[in-house]
Design an enzyme around this catalytic site. Structure first.
Site, PDB file in Angstrom:
ATOM      1  N   CYS A  94       0.819  -1.147   0.097  1.00  0.00           N
ATOM      2  CA  CYS A  94       0.025  -0.202   0.022  1.00  0.00           C
ATOM      3  C   CYS A  94       1.028   1.046   0.018  1.00  0.00           C
ATOM      4  O   CYS A  94       1.735   1.507   0.870  1.00  0.00           O
ATOM      5  CB  CYS A  94      -1.048   0.087   1.380  1.00  0.00           C
ATOM      6  SG  CYS A  94      -1.774   1.493   1.763  1.00  0.00           S
ATOM      7  N   GLU A  95       0.705   2.204  -0.997  1.00  0.00           N
ATOM      8  CA  GLU A  95       1.440   3.329  -1.035  1.00  0.00           C
ATOM      9  C   GLU A  95       1.206   4.314   0.003  1.00  0.00           C
ATOM     10  O   GLU A  95       1.911   5.324   0.431  1.00  0.00           O
ATOM     11  CB  GLU A  95       1.194   4.179  -2.209  1.00  0.00           C
ATOM     12  CG  GLU A  95      -0.109   4.718  -2.400  1.00  0.00           C
ATOM     13  CD  GLU A  95      -0.167   5.326  -3.907  1.00  0.00           C
ATOM     14  OE1 GLU A  95      -0.829   6.350  -3.995  1.00  0.00           O
ATOM     15  OE2 GLU A  95       0.365   4.986  -4.821  1.00  0.00           O
ATOM     16  N   HIS A  96       0.042   3.969   0.954  1.00  0.00           N
ATOM     17  CA  HIS A  96      -0.305   5.113   2.124  1.00  0.00           C
ATOM     18  C   HIS A  96       0.452   4.695   3.330  1.00  0.00           C
ATOM     19  O   HIS A  96       0.753   5.391   4.246  1.00  0.00           O
ATOM     20  CB  HIS A  96      -1.782   4.973   2.280  1.00  0.00           C
ATOM     21  CG  HIS A  96      -2.547   5.508   1.119  1.00  0.00           C
ATOM     22  ND1 HIS A  96      -3.686   4.968   0.658  1.00  0.00           N
ATOM     23  CD2 HIS A  96      -2.228   6.563   0.210  1.00  0.00           C
ATOM     24  CE1 HIS A  96      -3.812   5.725  -0.626  1.00  0.00           C
ATOM     25  NE2 HIS A  96      -3.321   6.556  -0.815  1.00  0.00           N
ATOM     26  N   HIS A  97       0.554   3.178   3.575  1.00  0.00           N
ATOM     27  CA  HIS A  97       0.935   3.014   4.827  1.00  0.00           C
ATOM     28  C   HIS A  97       2.412   1.921   4.535  1.00  0.00           C
ATOM     29  O   HIS A  97       2.927   1.272   5.531  1.00  0.00           O
ATOM     30  CB  HIS A  97       0.122   2.051   5.831  1.00  0.00           C
ATOM     31  CG  HIS A  97      -1.227   2.788   5.829  1.00  0.00           C
ATOM     32  ND1 HIS A  97      -2.251   2.669   5.015  1.00  0.00           N
ATOM     33  CD2 HIS A  97      -1.411   4.036   6.554  1.00  0.00           C
ATOM     34  CE1 HIS A  97      -3.390   3.585   5.330  1.00  0.00           C
ATOM     35  NE2 HIS A  97      -2.651   4.531   6.362  1.00  0.00           N
ATOM     36  N   GLN A 135      -4.833  -0.342  -5.214  1.00  0.00           N
ATOM     37  CA  GLN A 135      -5.432  -1.553  -6.091  1.00  0.00           C
ATOM     38  C   GLN A 135      -6.224  -0.900  -7.180  1.00  0.00           C
ATOM     39  O   GLN A 135      -5.953  -1.445  -8.252  1.00  0.00           O
ATOM     40  CB  GLN A 135      -6.546  -2.237  -5.001  1.00  0.00           C
ATOM     41  CG  GLN A 135      -7.084  -3.445  -5.859  1.00  0.00           C
ATOM     42  CD  GLN A 135      -7.631  -4.159  -5.027  1.00  0.00           C
ATOM     43  OE1 GLN A 135      -7.611  -4.522  -3.717  1.00  0.00           O
ATOM     44  NE2 GLN A 135      -8.701  -4.923  -5.702  1.00  0.00           N
ATOM     45  N   HIS A 163      -5.958  -6.162   2.202  1.00  0.00           N
ATOM     46  CA  HIS A 163      -5.043  -5.054   2.200  1.00  0.00           C
ATOM     47  C   HIS A 163      -4.642  -4.976   3.972  1.00  0.00           C
ATOM     48  O   HIS A 163      -5.584  -4.874   4.802  1.00  0.00           O
ATOM     49  CB  HIS A 163      -5.696  -3.662   2.197  1.00  0.00           C
ATOM     50  CG  HIS A 163      -6.070  -3.489   0.791  1.00  0.00           C
ATOM     51  ND1 HIS A 163      -5.675  -2.532   0.042  1.00  0.00           N
ATOM     52  CD2 HIS A 163      -6.686  -4.140  -0.320  1.00  0.00           C
ATOM     53  CE1 HIS A 163      -5.865  -2.559  -1.410  1.00  0.00           C
ATOM     54  NE2 HIS A 163      -6.789  -3.590  -1.551  1.00  0.00           N
ATOM     55  N   CYS A 165      -3.221  -2.819   5.760  1.00  0.00           N
ATOM     56  CA  CYS A 165      -3.611  -1.491   6.044  1.00  0.00           C
ATOM     57  C   CYS A 165      -4.960  -1.647   6.644  1.00  0.00           C
ATOM     58  O   CYS A 165      -5.214  -0.827   7.757  1.00  0.00           O
ATOM     59  CB  CYS A 165      -3.459  -0.494   5.101  1.00  0.00           C
ATOM     60  SG  CYS A 165      -4.241  -0.500   3.913  1.00  0.00           S
TER      61      CYS A 165
END
Length: 204
Positions: A94-97, A135, A163, A165
């Protein structure tokens, strides 16, 4: 759903990247931030191991999908029906976490005189999977790469993934699955082709 395709940076001047030593020091900083002692026996080699694993986990940045898809085959004996490769496992982050996304991809296309080697489709899933992702973007990127390179009559991509996250942090809902789809060409305009794709994916 249709997703916006992001322009991810492709490999450029590798001298712009931090050195291995700088990357390892960044891991030591994170260990200290987490409350650990990077000098204790169990962690002394952790920075180098993490950097080595990241090189593998994010190897998609060093690969170009169009290069993998470049070779096609025209001797198909007139075959022009759907080609489906389903249940392609992948691991992404995940690019956020920066925590794992674990799932499988289902990819189909309608040939227009040329076909791909089946392993190429799985490799393209890996290329985009081994990058920091959402995704939605990954689904659209796979479809666009095949569409742009092969120029088939249509492409269909479905991704099912869990995910971490959502499972390990935040709402902590283990086992929840996210489903995304992208359709191009005949798949986008013909509901019957979409339905046929979905039926073939769900059949066992």
């Amino acid at each position: 759903m249709d997703a916006i395709v992001k322009n991810f940076p492709l490999p450029g001047d590798l001298s712009e990247r931090p050195t291995q030593q700088e990357a390892e020091e960044a891991v030591r900083v994170l260990l200290r931030w987490a409350g650990e002692d990077p000098s204790r026996e169990g962690l002394t080699d952790t920075p180098s191991r993490v950097v080595k694993s990241y090189k593998e986990l994010f190897s998609g940045y060093d690969q170009v999908a169009e290069d993998v898809l470049g070779r096609t085959f025209e001797e198909v004996a007139g075959y022009d029906d759907m080609v489906v490769v389903k249940d392609i496992p992948f691991f992404s982050h995940c690019e956020h976490h920066m925590v794992p996304i674990i799932g499988k991809a289902h990819v189909a296309y309608l040939p227009d005189g040329r076909v791909l080697g089946l392993s190429k489709i799985a490799r393209v899933v890996d290329i985009y999977g081994r990058r920091l992702q959402t995704q939605e973007s990954m689904t659209a990127q796979i479809a666009k790469a095949i569409d742009d390179t092969l120029r088939p009559r249509g492409v269909a991509v479905m991704i099912e993934a869990e995910h971490m996250c959502m499972s390990m942090r935040g709402v902590q809902k283990q086992g929840s699955t996210t489903l995304t789809t992208t359709f191009t060409g005949a798949f986008k305009i013909d509901a019957a082709e979409q339905a046929r794709f979905m039926t073939m994916v769900r059949s066992r």
